[in-house]
Design an enzyme around this catalytic site. Sequence first.
Site, PDB file in Angstrom:
ATOM      1  N   SER A   1       0.780  -1.235   0.000  1.00 44.60           N
ATOM      2  CA  SER A   1       0.000   0.000   0.000  1.00 44.60           C
ATOM      3  C   SER A   1       0.808   1.279   0.000  1.00 44.60           C
ATOM      4  CB  SER A   1      -0.962   0.003   1.185  1.00 44.60           C
ATOM      5  OG  SER A   1      -2.102  -0.749   0.867  1.00 44.60           O
TER       6      SER A   1
ATOM      7  N   TYR B   1     -10.736   2.207   5.846  1.00 48.38           N
ATOM      8  CA  TYR B   1      -9.746   1.833   4.836  1.00 48.38           C
ATOM      9  C   TYR B   1     -10.344   0.865   3.825  1.00 48.38           C
ATOM     10  CZ  TYR B   1      -4.975   0.918   3.216  1.00 48.38           C
ATOM     11  OH  TYR B   1      -3.815   0.824   2.474  1.00 48.38           O
ATOM     12  N   SER B   2     -10.237   1.198   2.535  1.00 44.97           N
ATOM     13  CA  SER B   2     -10.745   0.334   1.476  1.00 44.97           C
ATOM     14  C   SER B   2      -9.898   0.510   0.228  1.00 44.97           C
ATOM     15  CB  SER B   2     -12.205   0.662   1.149  1.00 44.97           C
ATOM     16  OG  SER B   2     -12.648  -0.088   0.029  1.00 44.97           O
ATOM     17  N   ASN B   3      -9.324  -0.581  -0.241  1.00 48.28           N
ATOM     18  CA  ASN B   3      -8.510  -0.534  -1.451  1.00 48.28           C
ATOM     19  C   ASN B   3      -9.326  -0.132  -2.680  1.00 48.28           C
ATOM     20  OD1 ASN B   3      -5.779  -1.568  -0.568  1.00 48.28           O
ATOM     21  ND2 ASN B   3      -7.111  -3.164   0.235  1.00 48.28           N
TER      22      ASN B   3
ATOM     23  N   GLY C   1       2.880  -0.595   3.990  1.00 46.43           N
ATOM     24  CA  GLY C   1       2.095  -1.529   3.204  1.00 46.43           C
ATOM     25  C   GLY C   1       2.420  -2.980   3.494  1.00 46.43           C
TER      26      GLY C   1
END
Length: 395
Positions: free
Chosen positions: A112, A208-210, A350
Amino acid sequence: MRAQTRQGLLSSTRQQGGRRRRAVSAAVAVAIGVMTLGALAPPAASASDSAAVARPDAVQQALNALVRDDGMPAALASVQDRDGRIRTYTAGVGDLTTGSKVPGDGQVRIGSNTKAFTAVVVLQLVGEGKIGLDATVDTYLPGLVRGKGIDGRRITVRQLLQHTSGLPEYGIHVDDDEIRNRYFEPRELLDIALRYKADAAPGTTWGYSNTNYVLAGLIVQKVTGRPLAEEMDRRIIKRIGLRHTYFPTPGEMTIREPHPHGYHRNPANTPLRDFTEMDPSAGWAAGQLISTNSDLNRFFTALLAGRLLPAAQLAEMRTTVPAGTSGLRYGLGLTSRPLSCGGVYWGHGGDIAGYETRGGVTDDGRAANVAVTSVPTDKAATQHVKDAVDRALCG
Protein backbone atom coordinates in the site's frame (compact mmCIF):
# COMPACT_ATOMS: atom_id res chain seq x y z
CA MET A 1 -1.43 -3.47 1.32
CA ARG A 2 -2.47 -6.06 3.77
CA ALA A 3 -1.28 -9.60 3.50
CA GLN A 4 -3.16 -11.97 5.68
CA THR A 5 -4.75 -14.80 3.81
CA ARG A 6 -8.41 -13.96 3.39
CA GLN A 7 -7.53 -10.99 5.60
CA GLY A 8 -5.79 -8.93 3.08
CA LEU A 9 -3.16 -8.34 0.44
CA LEU A 10 -2.95 -4.58 0.27
CA SER A 11 -3.16 -2.47 3.32
CA SER A 12 -1.52 -0.14 5.73
CA THR A 13 -4.27 -0.51 8.29
CA ARG A 14 -2.09 -2.79 10.39
CA GLN A 15 -0.47 0.49 11.39
CA GLN A 16 -3.50 1.66 13.26
CA GLY A 17 -4.46 -0.75 15.96
CA GLY A 18 -7.93 0.59 15.27
CA ARG A 19 -10.37 -0.49 12.64
CA ARG A 20 -8.66 -3.18 10.57
CA ARG A 21 -9.67 -3.39 6.97
CA ARG A 22 -9.27 -6.82 5.45
CA ALA A 23 -8.06 -6.62 1.88
CA VAL A 24 -6.91 -8.83 -0.92
CA SER A 25 -4.57 -11.59 0.18
CA ALA A 26 -1.94 -12.50 -2.32
CA ALA A 27 -2.26 -16.04 -3.46
CA VAL A 28 -1.11 -18.79 -1.24
CA ALA A 29 0.60 -20.99 -3.79
CA VAL A 30 2.15 -24.43 -3.73
CA ALA A 31 5.08 -24.00 -1.40
CA ILE A 32 8.63 -23.75 -2.64
CA GLY A 33 11.06 -24.56 0.14
CA VAL A 34 8.49 -25.04 2.89
CA MET A 35 10.00 -24.45 6.31
CA THR A 36 8.59 -24.02 9.79
CA LEU A 37 9.61 -21.19 12.07
CA GLY A 38 11.42 -23.70 14.24
CA ALA A 39 13.66 -24.49 11.30
CA LEU A 40 14.79 -20.93 10.77
CA ALA A 41 18.53 -20.41 10.82
CA PRO A 42 19.97 -18.00 13.40
CA PRO A 43 19.85 -14.42 12.12
CA ALA A 44 22.70 -13.45 9.88
CA ALA A 45 22.97 -9.83 10.96
CA SER A 46 24.87 -7.20 9.05
CA ALA A 47 25.13 -3.44 8.73
CA SER A 48 26.84 -1.10 6.34
CA ASP A 49 29.19 -0.03 9.12
CA SER A 50 31.59 -2.74 10.36
CA ALA A 51 31.56 -1.26 13.84
CA ALA A 52 27.81 -1.72 13.93
CA VAL A 53 28.33 -5.43 13.24
CA ALA A 54 30.67 -5.76 16.20
CA ARG A 55 28.38 -3.80 18.46
CA PRO A 56 24.90 -3.58 16.94
CA ASP A 57 23.23 -0.21 17.16
CA ALA A 58 19.55 0.20 17.99
CA VAL A 59 18.37 -0.40 14.42
CA GLN A 60 20.46 -3.54 13.97
CA GLN A 61 19.29 -4.85 17.32
CA ALA A 62 15.69 -4.27 16.31
CA LEU A 63 16.14 -6.17 13.04
CA ASN A 64 17.95 -9.01 14.81
CA ALA A 65 15.02 -9.31 17.21
CA LEU A 66 12.49 -9.37 14.38
CA VAL A 67 14.26 -12.45 13.01
CA ARG A 68 15.19 -14.11 16.31
CA ASP A 69 12.05 -13.45 18.35
CA ASP A 70 9.31 -12.75 15.81
CA GLY A 71 10.24 -15.38 13.24
CA MET A 72 10.77 -13.07 10.28
CA PRO A 73 12.90 -14.86 7.67
CA ALA A 74 14.65 -11.55 6.92
CA ALA A 75 14.54 -7.89 7.87
CA LEU A 76 16.04 -4.97 5.95
CA ALA A 77 16.33 -1.26 6.68
CA SER A 78 17.64 1.93 5.13
CA VAL A 79 18.16 4.97 7.36
CA GLN A 80 19.06 8.51 6.37
CA ASP A 81 20.04 11.16 8.93
CA ARG A 82 19.51 14.92 8.80
CA ASP A 83 22.80 15.37 6.94
CA GLY A 84 21.88 12.89 4.23
CA ARG A 85 24.15 10.08 5.44
CA ILE A 86 22.64 6.69 4.59
CA ARG A 87 23.09 3.36 6.33
CA THR A 88 21.64 0.03 5.29
CA TYR A 89 21.01 -2.98 7.50
CA THR A 90 20.02 -6.62 7.08
CA ALA A 91 19.25 -9.56 9.34
CA GLY A 92 18.19 -13.15 8.67
CA VAL A 93 18.44 -15.04 5.38
CA GLY A 94 17.29 -14.17 1.90
CA ASP A 95 16.16 -17.68 1.00
CA LEU A 96 15.09 -20.24 3.59
CA THR A 97 15.88 -23.12 1.24
CA THR A 98 19.45 -22.15 0.36
CA GLY A 99 20.31 -19.95 3.34
CA SER A 100 21.57 -17.24 0.99
CA LYS A 101 22.42 -13.80 2.32
CA VAL A 102 19.86 -11.01 2.37
CA PRO A 103 20.74 -8.61 -0.46
CA GLY A 104 21.52 -5.22 0.96
CA ASP A 105 18.68 -2.82 0.10
CA GLY A 106 17.02 -5.59 -1.92
CA GLN A 107 13.81 -5.06 -3.84
CA VAL A 108 10.52 -5.97 -2.13
CA ARG A 109 6.84 -5.67 -2.94
CA ILE A 110 5.77 -2.48 -1.16
CA GLY A 111 2.01 -3.02 -1.03
CA SER A 112 0.00 0.00 0.00
CA ASN A 113 2.90 2.41 -0.24
CA THR A 114 1.66 2.38 -3.83
CA LYS A 115 -1.30 4.46 -2.64
CA ALA A 116 0.99 7.39 -1.91
CA PHE A 117 2.29 7.27 -5.49
CA THR A 118 -1.24 7.09 -6.88
CA ALA A 119 -2.32 10.01 -4.70
CA VAL A 120 0.63 12.10 -5.91
CA VAL A 121 -0.38 11.56 -9.54
CA VAL A 122 -3.97 12.54 -8.76
CA LEU A 123 -2.83 15.66 -6.89
CA GLN A 124 -0.48 16.65 -9.71
CA LEU A 125 -3.50 16.52 -12.01
CA VAL A 126 -5.41 18.62 -9.48
CA GLY A 127 -2.62 21.20 -9.64
CA GLU A 128 -2.87 21.14 -13.43
CA GLY A 129 -6.61 21.83 -13.27
CA LYS A 130 -7.53 18.47 -14.77
CA ILE A 131 -9.10 16.95 -11.63
CA GLY A 132 -11.06 18.64 -8.85
CA LEU A 133 -10.60 17.28 -5.34
CA ASP A 134 -14.18 18.04 -4.49
CA ALA A 135 -15.57 16.95 -7.84
CA THR A 136 -17.56 13.74 -7.78
CA VAL A 137 -16.45 10.40 -9.18
CA ASP A 138 -19.25 10.70 -11.75
CA THR A 139 -17.57 13.79 -13.16
CA TYR A 140 -14.88 11.51 -14.59
CA LEU A 141 -16.49 8.06 -14.61
CA PRO A 142 -20.19 8.79 -15.26
CA GLY A 143 -22.56 6.03 -14.26
CA LEU A 144 -19.80 3.58 -13.31
CA VAL A 145 -20.15 3.58 -9.52
CA ARG A 146 -23.59 2.38 -8.47
CA GLY A 147 -24.61 -0.16 -5.86
CA LYS A 148 -26.40 -0.72 -2.57
CA GLY A 149 -26.08 2.65 -0.88
CA ILE A 150 -23.35 3.52 -3.40
CA ASP A 151 -23.62 6.41 -5.84
CA GLY A 152 -20.69 7.97 -7.66
CA ARG A 153 -22.62 11.24 -7.81
CA ARG A 154 -22.20 11.56 -4.03
CA ILE A 155 -18.56 10.45 -3.64
CA THR A 156 -15.73 12.96 -4.18
CA VAL A 157 -12.16 12.45 -5.29
CA ARG A 158 -11.02 13.74 -1.89
CA GLN A 159 -13.06 11.05 -0.15
CA LEU A 160 -11.43 8.36 -2.29
CA LEU A 161 -7.92 9.49 -1.38
CA GLN A 162 -8.83 9.96 2.29
CA HIS A 163 -10.76 6.68 2.70
CA THR A 164 -13.94 8.46 3.73
CA SER A 165 -16.05 7.33 0.76
CA GLY A 166 -17.76 4.44 2.55
CA LEU A 167 -16.99 2.11 -0.36
CA PRO A 168 -16.73 -1.61 0.49
CA GLU A 169 -13.52 -3.60 0.20
CA TYR A 170 -13.11 -6.01 -2.71
CA GLY A 171 -10.23 -8.09 -1.40
CA ILE A 172 -11.99 -10.15 1.22
CA HIS A 173 -14.17 -11.64 -1.49
CA VAL A 174 -11.37 -13.05 -3.65
CA ASP A 175 -9.79 -16.44 -3.03
CA ASP A 176 -6.05 -16.55 -2.37
CA ASP A 177 -5.27 -19.36 -4.77
CA GLU A 178 -7.02 -17.49 -7.55
CA ILE A 179 -5.13 -14.28 -6.85
CA ARG A 180 -1.64 -15.69 -7.12
CA ASN A 181 -1.85 -16.71 -10.76
CA ARG A 182 -4.76 -14.74 -12.17
CA TYR A 183 -4.53 -11.38 -13.88
CA PHE A 184 -7.25 -8.96 -12.73
CA GLU A 185 -8.38 -5.99 -14.75
CA PRO A 186 -9.02 -2.95 -12.52
CA ARG A 187 -12.68 -2.90 -13.54
CA GLU A 188 -13.01 -6.50 -12.30
CA LEU A 189 -11.81 -5.42 -8.86
CA LEU A 190 -14.34 -2.58 -8.79
CA ASP A 191 -17.13 -4.89 -9.93
CA ILE A 192 -16.38 -7.24 -7.04
CA ALA A 193 -16.70 -4.38 -4.53
CA LEU A 194 -19.94 -3.12 -6.04
CA ARG A 195 -21.70 -6.42 -5.35
CA TYR A 196 -21.77 -5.42 -1.69
CA LYS A 197 -23.50 -2.62 0.18
CA ALA A 198 -21.76 0.56 1.26
CA ASP A 199 -19.96 0.51 4.59
CA ALA A 200 -21.09 4.06 5.37
CA ALA A 201 -22.47 7.18 3.76
CA PRO A 202 -19.80 9.26 1.98
CA GLY A 203 -17.94 11.65 4.24
CA THR A 204 -19.31 10.28 7.51
CA THR A 205 -16.44 8.13 8.75
CA TRP A 206 -12.92 6.93 7.97
CA GLY A 207 -12.67 3.35 6.72
CA TYR A 208 -9.75 1.83 4.84
CA SER A 209 -10.75 0.33 1.48
CA ASN A 210 -8.51 -0.53 -1.45
CA THR A 211 -11.52 0.07 -3.71
CA ASN A 212 -10.95 3.80 -3.24
CA TYR A 213 -7.58 3.65 -4.94
CA VAL A 214 -8.74 1.42 -7.78
CA LEU A 215 -11.20 4.19 -8.58
CA ALA A 216 -8.51 6.85 -8.20
CA GLY A 217 -6.37 4.97 -10.71
CA LEU A 218 -9.27 4.68 -13.14
CA ILE A 219 -9.82 8.43 -12.89
CA VAL A 220 -6.15 9.07 -13.70
CA GLN A 221 -6.43 6.89 -16.79
CA LYS A 222 -9.65 8.54 -17.93
CA VAL A 223 -8.27 12.06 -17.52
CA THR A 224 -4.84 11.44 -19.05
CA GLY A 225 -5.75 8.83 -21.64
CA ARG A 226 -2.66 6.90 -20.56
CA PRO A 227 -2.07 3.79 -18.39
CA LEU A 228 -1.60 4.54 -14.70
CA ALA A 229 1.79 2.78 -14.71
CA GLU A 230 3.07 5.11 -17.43
CA GLU A 231 1.86 8.22 -15.63
CA MET A 232 3.43 7.04 -12.38
CA ASP A 233 6.72 6.29 -14.12
CA ARG A 234 6.85 9.62 -15.95
CA ARG A 235 5.58 11.86 -13.18
CA ILE A 236 7.34 10.32 -10.18
CA ILE A 237 9.79 7.47 -10.75
CA LYS A 238 11.88 9.05 -13.50
CA ARG A 239 11.37 12.58 -12.24
CA ILE A 240 13.14 11.98 -8.92
CA GLY A 241 15.44 9.17 -10.03
CA LEU A 242 13.98 6.11 -8.33
CA ARG A 243 16.27 3.55 -9.94
CA HIS A 244 14.83 0.47 -8.28
CA THR A 245 11.10 1.20 -8.33
CA TYR A 246 8.70 -0.06 -10.97
CA PHE A 247 5.12 -1.04 -11.67
CA PRO A 248 5.11 -4.71 -12.81
CA THR A 249 3.73 -5.26 -16.29
CA PRO A 250 0.72 -7.52 -16.92
CA GLY A 251 1.71 -11.12 -16.28
CA GLU A 252 5.02 -10.20 -14.62
CA MET A 253 5.24 -12.39 -11.52
CA THR A 254 8.93 -12.16 -10.65
CA ILE A 255 10.98 -9.44 -8.96
CA ARG A 256 13.57 -8.03 -11.36
CA GLU A 257 16.56 -7.18 -9.16
CA PRO A 258 18.24 -8.90 -6.18
CA HIS A 259 15.62 -9.50 -3.53
CA PRO A 260 14.91 -11.56 -0.43
CA HIS A 261 12.25 -14.22 -0.87
CA GLY A 262 8.83 -13.43 0.58
CA TYR A 263 7.00 -15.95 2.77
CA HIS A 264 3.45 -16.43 3.95
CA ARG A 265 1.50 -18.74 6.19
CA ASN A 266 -2.18 -19.63 5.96
CA PRO A 267 -3.62 -20.11 8.47
CA ALA A 268 -1.35 -18.41 10.97
CA ASN A 269 -0.19 -21.62 12.69
CA THR A 270 0.96 -23.38 9.51
CA PRO A 271 4.49 -23.49 8.01
CA LEU A 272 5.84 -20.59 6.02
CA ARG A 273 5.52 -20.97 2.27
CA ASP A 274 7.49 -19.21 -0.43
CA PHE A 275 5.42 -17.30 -2.92
CA THR A 276 7.81 -14.58 -3.90
CA GLU A 277 6.45 -15.01 -7.41
CA MET A 278 2.88 -13.86 -7.82
CA ASP A 279 0.64 -11.79 -10.07
CA PRO A 280 0.22 -8.48 -8.19
CA SER A 281 -2.59 -7.17 -10.39
CA ALA A 282 -5.13 -7.54 -7.57
CA GLY A 283 -3.29 -4.63 -5.97
CA TRP A 284 -3.02 -2.32 -8.98
CA ALA A 285 -3.29 1.37 -7.94
CA ALA A 286 -3.68 0.27 -4.32
CA GLY A 287 -0.64 -1.98 -4.00
CA GLN A 288 1.26 -3.22 -7.07
CA LEU A 289 4.62 -1.42 -6.91
CA ILE A 290 8.03 -2.98 -6.26
CA SER A 291 10.78 -0.85 -4.71
CA THR A 292 13.58 -0.74 -2.13
CA ASN A 293 13.87 0.83 1.30
CA SER A 294 16.24 3.51 -0.01
CA ASP A 295 13.97 4.39 -2.93
CA LEU A 296 11.02 4.73 -0.56
CA ASN A 297 13.10 7.09 1.58
CA ARG A 298 13.98 9.08 -1.54
CA PHE A 299 10.33 9.24 -2.62
CA PHE A 300 8.92 10.43 0.71
CA THR A 301 11.82 12.87 1.20
CA ALA A 302 11.21 14.41 -2.24
CA LEU A 303 7.48 14.55 -1.57
CA LEU A 304 7.81 16.34 1.75
CA ALA A 305 10.41 18.70 0.28
CA GLY A 306 7.90 19.90 -2.33
CA ARG A 307 9.66 18.33 -5.33
CA LEU A 308 6.58 16.43 -6.52
CA LEU A 309 3.63 18.67 -5.71
CA PRO A 310 2.84 22.38 -5.63
CA ALA A 311 2.55 23.78 -2.12
CA ALA A 312 -1.24 23.91 -2.21
CA GLN A 313 -1.62 20.25 -3.15
CA LEU A 314 1.03 19.12 -0.66
CA ALA A 315 -0.88 20.97 2.06
CA GLU A 316 -4.05 19.12 1.04
CA MET A 317 -2.18 15.81 1.15
CA ARG A 318 -0.96 16.56 4.69
CA THR A 319 -4.42 17.51 5.97
CA THR A 320 -5.38 14.47 8.02
CA VAL A 321 -8.23 12.79 9.86
CA PRO A 322 -7.94 10.31 12.76
CA ALA A 323 -7.46 6.69 11.65
CA GLY A 324 -7.93 4.36 14.59
CA THR A 325 -6.74 4.78 18.14
CA SER A 326 -2.93 4.55 17.91
CA GLY A 327 -2.28 8.15 16.93
CA LEU A 328 -2.20 7.40 13.22
CA ARG A 329 -3.78 10.06 11.03
CA TYR A 330 -4.61 9.74 7.34
CA GLY A 331 -4.36 12.50 4.76
CA LEU A 332 -4.64 12.04 1.01
CA GLY A 333 -2.57 8.91 0.50
CA LEU A 334 -0.20 10.01 3.26
CA THR A 335 -0.16 9.14 6.96
CA SER A 336 1.39 10.71 10.03
CA ARG A 337 2.40 8.79 13.14
CA PRO A 338 3.78 10.07 16.46
CA LEU A 339 7.42 9.42 17.37
CA SER A 340 8.59 8.48 20.85
CA CYS A 341 11.15 11.31 20.66
CA GLY A 342 8.53 13.89 19.73
CA GLY A 343 6.95 15.04 16.54
CA VAL A 344 5.65 12.77 13.79
CA TYR A 345 6.85 11.06 10.68
CA TRP A 346 5.09 11.02 7.33
CA GLY A 347 4.76 7.96 5.10
CA HIS A 348 2.30 5.21 4.37
CA GLY A 349 3.39 1.60 4.82
CA GLY A 350 2.09 -1.53 3.20
CA ASP A 351 1.57 -5.27 3.40
CA ILE A 352 1.34 -7.78 0.64
CA ALA A 353 1.62 -11.49 1.25
CA GLY A 354 5.33 -12.14 1.63
CA TYR A 355 6.40 -8.63 2.58
CA GLU A 356 5.64 -5.81 5.01
CA THR A 357 7.14 -2.34 4.70
CA ARG A 358 6.97 0.49 7.23
CA GLY A 359 8.64 3.86 7.39
CA GLY A 360 8.59 7.52 6.50
CA VAL A 361 10.31 10.86 6.87
CA THR A 362 10.33 13.72 9.35
CA ASP A 363 9.98 17.39 8.56
CA ASP A 364 13.64 17.94 9.52
CA GLY A 365 14.97 15.45 6.98
CA ARG A 366 15.34 12.13 8.78
CA ALA A 367 14.13 9.10 6.82
CA ALA A 368 13.83 5.39 7.56
CA ASN A 369 12.16 2.39 6.04
CA VAL A 370 12.03 -1.17 7.33
CA ALA A 371 10.94 -4.28 5.40
CA VAL A 372 10.35 -7.81 6.63
CA THR A 373 9.79 -10.87 4.47
CA SER A 374 6.63 -12.20 6.05
CA VAL A 375 3.65 -10.25 7.27
CA PRO A 376 3.44 -10.48 11.08
CA THR A 377 0.58 -12.62 12.29
CA ASP A 378 0.30 -11.19 15.80
CA LYS A 379 0.06 -7.74 17.35
CA ALA A 380 3.39 -7.98 19.14
CA ALA A 381 5.37 -8.63 15.97
CA THR A 382 3.46 -5.90 14.16
CA GLN A 383 4.40 -3.46 16.91
CA HIS A 384 8.04 -4.54 16.76
CA VAL A 385 8.25 -3.55 13.08
CA LYS A 386 6.85 -0.11 13.93
CA ASP A 387 9.25 0.11 16.88
CA ALA A 388 12.17 -0.53 14.53
CA VAL A 389 11.12 2.50 12.48
CA ASP A 390 10.82 4.58 15.62
CA ARG A 391 14.31 3.56 16.74
CA ALA A 392 15.74 4.46 13.35
CA LEU A 393 14.15 7.91 13.36
CA CYS A 394 14.76 8.68 17.04
CA GLY A 395 18.27 7.23 17.34
